[in-house]
Each structure stands twice: as C-alpha cells, then as structure tokens.
Design a protein around this motif. Structure first.
Motif, PDB file in Angstrom:
ATOM      1  N   GLU A   1      -1.851  22.373  -7.521  1.00  0.00           N
ATOM      2  CA  GLU A   1      -1.789  23.515  -8.428  1.00  0.00           C
ATOM      3  C   GLU A   1      -3.191  24.012  -8.777  1.00  0.00           C
ATOM      4  OE1 GLU A   1       0.376  22.216 -11.781  1.00  0.00           O
ATOM      5  OE2 GLU A   1       2.320  22.132 -10.751  1.00  0.00           O
ATOM      6  N   LYS A   2      -4.121  23.072  -8.952  1.00  0.00           N
ATOM      7  CA  LYS A   2      -5.495  23.468  -9.278  1.00  0.00           C
ATOM      8  C   LYS A   2      -6.112  24.272  -8.139  1.00  0.00           C
ATOM      9  CE  LYS A   2      -9.066  23.259 -12.055  1.00  0.00           C
ATOM     10  NZ  LYS A   2      -9.057  23.901 -13.400  1.00  0.00           N
ATOM     11  N   VAL A   3      -5.897  23.785  -6.910  1.00  0.00           N
ATOM     12  CA  VAL A   3      -6.440  24.489  -5.752  1.00  0.00           C
ATOM     13  C   VAL A   3      -5.824  25.876  -5.626  1.00  0.00           C
ATOM     14  CG1 VAL A   3      -6.547  24.482  -3.228  1.00  0.00           C
ATOM     15  CG2 VAL A   3      -7.022  22.391  -4.509  1.00  0.00           C
ATOM     16  N   MET A   4      -4.522  25.956  -5.846  1.00  0.00           N
ATOM     17  CA  MET A   4      -3.858  27.268  -5.773  1.00  0.00           C
ATOM     18  C   MET A   4      -4.392  28.206  -6.858  1.00  0.00           C
ATOM     19  SD  MET A   4       0.075  26.026  -5.025  1.00  0.00           S
ATOM     20  CE  MET A   4       0.673  27.719  -5.090  1.00  0.00           C
ATOM     21  N   GLU A   5      -4.648  27.669  -8.035  1.00  0.00           N
ATOM     22  CA  GLU A   5      -5.206  28.496  -9.120  1.00  0.00           C
ATOM     23  C   GLU A   5      -6.593  29.004  -8.753  1.00  0.00           C
ATOM     24  OE1 GLU A   5      -6.460  28.084 -13.853  1.00  0.00           O
ATOM     25  OE2 GLU A   5      -5.416  26.453 -12.810  1.00  0.00           O
ATOM     26  N   LEU A   6      -7.434  28.109  -8.199  1.00  0.00           N
ATOM     27  CA  LEU A   6      -8.772  28.531  -7.790  1.00  0.00           C
ATOM     28  C   LEU A   6      -8.711  29.588  -6.702  1.00  0.00           C
ATOM     29  CD1 LEU A   6     -10.582  25.061  -7.743  1.00  0.00           C
ATOM     30  CD2 LEU A   6     -10.872  26.891  -9.424  1.00  0.00           C
ATOM     31  N   GLU A   7      -7.773  29.419  -5.758  1.00  0.00           N
ATOM     32  CA  GLU A   7      -7.633  30.421  -4.694  1.00  0.00           C
ATOM     33  C   GLU A   7      -7.201  31.765  -5.272  1.00  0.00           C
ATOM     34  OE1 GLU A   7      -6.356  27.420  -1.013  1.00  0.00           O
ATOM     35  OE2 GLU A   7      -4.852  28.590  -2.108  1.00  0.00           O
ATOM     36  N   ALA A   8      -6.269  31.737  -6.244  1.00  0.00           N
ATOM     37  CA  ALA A   8      -5.811  32.988  -6.848  1.00  0.00           C
ATOM     38  C   ALA A   8      -6.947  33.695  -7.595  1.00  0.00           C
ATOM     39  CB  ALA A   8      -4.644  32.711  -7.805  1.00  0.00           C
ATOM     40  N   ARG A   9      -7.751  32.895  -8.342  1.00  0.00           N
ATOM     41  CA  ARG A   9      -8.886  33.494  -9.061  1.00  0.00           C
ATOM     42  C   ARG A   9      -9.881  34.097  -8.091  1.00  0.00           C
ATOM     43  NH1 ARG A   9     -11.151  29.081 -13.120  1.00  0.00           N
ATOM     44  NH2 ARG A   9     -12.714  30.740 -13.320  1.00  0.00           N
ATOM     45  N   SER A  10     -10.126  33.389  -6.990  1.00  0.00           N
ATOM     46  CA  SER A  10     -11.073  33.915  -6.007  1.00  0.00           C
ATOM     47  C   SER A  10     -10.573  35.231  -5.424  1.00  0.00           C
ATOM     48  CB  SER A  10     -11.284  32.880  -4.899  1.00  0.00           C
ATOM     49  OG  SER A  10     -12.135  33.400  -3.911  1.00  0.00           O
ATOM     50  N   GLU A  11      -9.264  35.270  -5.105  1.00  0.00           N
ATOM     51  CA  GLU A  11      -8.711  36.516  -4.570  1.00  0.00           C
ATOM     52  C   GLU A  11      -8.763  37.647  -5.589  1.00  0.00           C
ATOM     53  OE1 GLU A  11      -4.814  35.578  -3.308  1.00  0.00           O
ATOM     54  OE2 GLU A  11      -5.441  34.310  -1.607  1.00  0.00           O
ATOM     55  N   ALA A  12      -8.506  37.334  -6.896  1.00  0.00           N
ATOM     56  CA  ALA A  12      -8.540  38.362  -7.929  1.00  0.00           C
ATOM     57  C   ALA A  12      -9.946  38.933  -8.096  1.00  0.00           C
ATOM     58  CB  ALA A  12      -8.041  37.791  -9.258  1.00  0.00           C
TER      59      ALA A  12
ATOM     60  N   MET B   1       0.830  -1.204   0.000  1.00  0.00           N
ATOM     61  CA  MET B   1       0.000   0.000   0.000  1.00  0.00           C
ATOM     62  C   MET B   1       0.865   1.255   0.000  1.00  0.00           C
ATOM     63  SD  MET B   1      -2.923  -1.183   2.722  1.00  0.00           S
ATOM     64  CE  MET B   1      -3.675   0.435   2.719  1.00  0.00           C
ATOM     65  N   LEU B   2       1.914   1.239   0.843  1.00  0.00           N
ATOM     66  CA  LEU B   2       2.810   2.400   0.886  1.00  0.00           C
ATOM     67  C   LEU B   2       3.541   2.566  -0.436  1.00  0.00           C
ATOM     68  CD1 LEU B   2       4.346   2.013   4.455  1.00  0.00           C
ATOM     69  CD2 LEU B   2       2.608   3.635   3.715  1.00  0.00           C
ATOM     70  N   GLY B   3       3.915   1.447  -1.062  1.00  0.00           N
ATOM     71  CA  GLY B   3       4.590   1.525  -2.352  1.00  0.00           C
ATOM     72  C   GLY B   3       3.700   2.081  -3.433  1.00  0.00           C
ATOM     73  N   SER B   4       2.421   1.665  -3.412  1.00  0.00           N
ATOM     74  CA  SER B   4       1.505   2.181  -4.430  1.00  0.00           C
ATOM     75  C   SER B   4       1.221   3.661  -4.230  1.00  0.00           C
ATOM     76  CB  SER B   4       0.184   1.384  -4.384  1.00  0.00           C
ATOM     77  OG  SER B   4      -0.464   1.556  -3.129  1.00  0.00           O
ATOM     78  N   VAL B   5       1.184   4.093  -2.959  1.00  0.00           N
ATOM     79  CA  VAL B   5       0.963   5.523  -2.707  1.00  0.00           C
ATOM     80  C   VAL B   5       2.159   6.342  -3.167  1.00  0.00           C
ATOM     81  CG1 VAL B   5       0.709   7.231  -0.873  1.00  0.00           C
ATOM     82  CG2 VAL B   5      -0.646   5.140  -0.821  1.00  0.00           C
ATOM     83  N   GLY B   6       3.359   5.782  -3.100  1.00  0.00           N
ATOM     84  CA  GLY B   6       4.556   6.516  -3.451  1.00  0.00           C
ATOM     85  C   GLY B   6       4.906   6.489  -4.916  1.00  0.00           C
ATOM     86  N   THR B   7       4.050   5.953  -5.784  1.00  0.00           N
ATOM     87  CA  THR B   7       4.367   5.916  -7.207  1.00  0.00           C
ATOM     88  C   THR B   7       4.293   7.310  -7.800  1.00  0.00           C
ATOM     89  OG1 THR B   7       2.055   5.473  -7.705  1.00  0.00           O
ATOM     90  CG2 THR B   7       3.500   3.563  -7.462  1.00  0.00           C
ATOM     91  N   GLY B   8       4.967   7.485  -8.984  1.00  0.00           N
ATOM     92  CA  GLY B   8       5.031   8.805  -9.618  1.00  0.00           C
ATOM     93  C   GLY B   8       3.677   9.335 -10.010  1.00  0.00           C
ATOM     94  N   SER B   9       2.824   8.451 -10.513  1.00  0.00           N
ATOM     95  CA  SER B   9       1.513   8.916 -10.971  1.00  0.00           C
ATOM     96  C   SER B   9       0.678   9.450  -9.819  1.00  0.00           C
ATOM     97  CB  SER B   9       0.780   7.772 -11.672  1.00  0.00           C
ATOM     98  OG  SER B   9       0.567   6.699 -10.779  1.00  0.00           O
ATOM     99  N   SER B  10       0.735   8.744  -8.683  1.00  0.00           N
ATOM    100  CA  SER B  10      -0.062   9.189  -7.537  1.00  0.00           C
ATOM    101  C   SER B  10       0.427  10.536  -7.031  1.00  0.00           C
ATOM    102  CB  SER B  10       0.015   8.141  -6.423  1.00  0.00           C
ATOM    103  OG  SER B  10      -0.505   6.906  -6.862  1.00  0.00           O
ATOM    104  N   MET B  11       1.737  10.682  -6.900  1.00  0.00           N
ATOM    105  CA  MET B  11       2.263  11.968  -6.425  1.00  0.00           C
ATOM    106  C   MET B  11       2.013  13.068  -7.442  1.00  0.00           C
ATOM    107  SD  MET B  11       3.235  11.144  -3.529  1.00  0.00           S
ATOM    108  CE  MET B  11       3.882  12.752  -3.106  1.00  0.00           C
ATOM    109  N   ALA B  12       2.105  12.740  -8.734  1.00  0.00           N
ATOM    110  CA  ALA B  12       1.824  13.740  -9.762  1.00  0.00           C
ATOM    111  C   ALA B  12       0.372  14.198  -9.677  1.00  0.00           C
ATOM    112  CB  ALA B  12       2.120  13.169 -11.149  1.00  0.00           C
ATOM    113  N   ALA B  13      -0.524  13.246  -9.386  1.00  0.00           N
ATOM    114  CA  ALA B  13      -1.932  13.613  -9.249  1.00  0.00           C
ATOM    115  C   ALA B  13      -2.127  14.590  -8.091  1.00  0.00           C
ATOM    116  CB  ALA B  13      -2.780  12.352  -9.030  1.00  0.00           C
TER     117      ALA B  13
ATOM    118  N   GLU C   1       0.132  16.628  -6.930  1.00  0.00           N
ATOM    119  CA  GLU C   1       0.720  17.909  -7.315  1.00  0.00           C
ATOM    120  C   GLU C   1      -0.207  18.696  -8.245  1.00  0.00           C
ATOM    121  OE1 GLU C   1       4.434  16.960  -9.014  1.00  0.00           O
ATOM    122  OE2 GLU C   1       5.399  16.403  -7.114  1.00  0.00           O
ATOM    123  N   ARG C   2      -0.848  17.965  -9.191  1.00  0.00           N
ATOM    124  CA  ARG C   2      -1.794  18.648 -10.086  1.00  0.00           C
ATOM    125  C   ARG C   2      -2.958  19.229  -9.298  1.00  0.00           C
ATOM    126  NH1 ARG C   2      -1.051  14.001 -13.186  1.00  0.00           N
ATOM    127  NH2 ARG C   2      -3.147  13.298 -12.676  1.00  0.00           N
ATOM    128  N   MET C   3      -3.469  18.481  -8.359  1.00  0.00           N
ATOM    129  CA  MET C   3      -4.590  18.976  -7.570  1.00  0.00           C
ATOM    130  C   MET C   3      -4.168  20.169  -6.715  1.00  0.00           C
ATOM    131  SD  MET C   3      -7.200  17.354  -8.495  1.00  0.00           S
ATOM    132  CE  MET C   3      -6.423  17.398 -10.126  1.00  0.00           C
TER     133      MET C   3
END
Length: 254
Positions: A173-184, A155-167, A169-171
C-alpha cells in the motif's frame, strides 16, 4: 495480535531447543555401534578364554589317558611275569588315572558345547554389527533429511504468519501511495506547463486580434488614418462613452 504471535514464537523456540537437547539419532546410532563392538570384543575374549581352557583340559585328559594306558601295559607285563600282586597294584593306579581321564573327557564335552555356543553368539553379534553398520548411514541420512525438512517447514511457517503478511501488505500500500503521488505531481507539473504555453499562445492571438482591429479602425477612420484619441479628441458621444465605461468595468472586474 503482535503479543500473541511473539509468545508463539517464544514457545516454538523453546520446543526446538528441547528437541535439540533430546536424543540425537546420529549420536545414538554411533554410540550403539560402539557398544556392540565393545560387547563383541568381550565376547571374543570369552571365546578365546574358553578355547584356552578347553585346550588345557584336553592336554590334561591326554596326559591322564596316556598314564592310565601305561599302567595298564605294566599290569599286563607284571601278570605275564607271574607277579599278580604287582599287576593288581598297576591296575589300581591305572583305574585312578582312567577315572581322572574320564572326568576330564566329560569336562571337555561340556567345554566344547560352551565354546560352540559362544562362537555362535559371536557370529550372530558380528552379523548384527555388520547389519547395523550398513543401516547406520541410511538412518543418519534420514535423520539429517528430517531435520532439514523441519527447519524448512519452520521457515515457511514463520513466513506465512499474519504479521509477516500484514507487513508485506502495508508495504504494498505504501508503494502504491508513493506511485500515485509521483503520478499526481507529474500531472500537475504537466498541467502548469500546458497552462503557461496556452497563456502564451492566447497572448499571441490577442496581439494579432488587436493589430487587426487597429488596422480596421485606421481604414475606417475619416481622419486620414489616425485612430481616435491620437489627435484632437472630438466631442464625445454620451452613449458611446457609457458603453465604453461599462465595458472597462466588466474587464477590470473579471
């Protein structure tokens, strides 16, 4: 990368399936204990049979020895009576029974050795079974702990895969983008409201300045408190007229 990671997951799943189908330590230990107990049952039956055979041989020996002793007593009696021929016959029979008794005694000695060996093996097997039973629970607990640890590591190995961590990271960035738009949006909304209030405040200042200017012109007007243009217009000054028109053009152009 996605295709490669999916292939790795499939391979890992197949390996886990093969491990599950392989020997289960818990089942192997249980089956081993059952096999040992079955061997112990058969060994006990063998010991019991050997002891029964020994007892039967001992009875036969006792009977043959008793008969031989009886014929020896008869031979003594016949000799005492002076019947040497009868005594000889009694000794002959006594010898036959004595030989049988001696053969049976030799069998008894062999059977005793066999029985003692079987009993020794039986006690050794009983000791091994007792030891195996005491260790079985420990080994089973260790096997279960190893399986649980293996699953946790997977389970720990599957959580540490590149795709999971990339997902993740994408989320992020998405949250940060939404927060920036809300502030703007919030800042734009605030600026618009500020501009509206500033315009209102500026309008109030102009009205005040206009009233002050009117009051000043009234006080300076020679016509008795009337603004120029409110009564009959005097002859216009060309210079003043040109300056007025230029000012109007600048105001309209802006």
């Amino acid at each position: 990368m996605g295709l490669i990671e999916r292939a790795i997951r499939v391979i890992r799943s197949n390996i886990s399936s093969l491990i599950d189908k392989a020997e289960d330590p818990e089942k192997v230990l249980e089956q081993t204990i059952m096999d040992m107990q079955e061997d112990l049952i058969q060994l006990r039956q063998g010991v019991a049979q050997a002891i029964a055979t020994q007892k039967r041989t001992e009875r036969q020996y006792s009977q043959s020895q008793s008969t031989a002793n009886e014929w020896y007593r008869r031979a003594e009696l016949a000799l005492q009576k002076g019947d040497e021929s009868l005594a000889r016959e009694a000794l002959t029979r006594r010898k036959s029974y004595q030989q049988t008794a001696d053969d049976l005694k030799a069998q008894i000695d062999q059977q005793t050795e066999i029985v003692n060996k079987l009993k020794q093996n039986m006690r050794a097997l009983e000791s091994k079974i007792a030891e195996a039973k005491s260790k079985k629970d420990l080994y089973i607990a260790r096997a279960r702990s190893a399986k649980a640890s293996e699953k946790i590591n997977e389970m720990l190995g599957s959580v540490g895969t590149g795709s999971s961590m990339a997902a993740f990271e994408r989320m992020e960035e998405k949250v940060m983008e939404l927060e920036a738009r809300s502030e703007a949006i919030a800042e734009l909304g605030t600026d618009d409201i500020d501009r509206q209030f500033a315009a209102l405040e500026a309008g109030d200042d102009v009205d005040t300045d206009l009233a002050d200017l009117k009051a000043k012109l009234l006080s300076e007007s020679p016509g008795g408190g009337q603004l120029p243009g409110s009564a009959a217009k005097p002859k216009a000054d060309p210079d003043v007229e040109r300056e007025f028109n230029r000012l109007r053009s600048e105001m309209e152009g802006s």
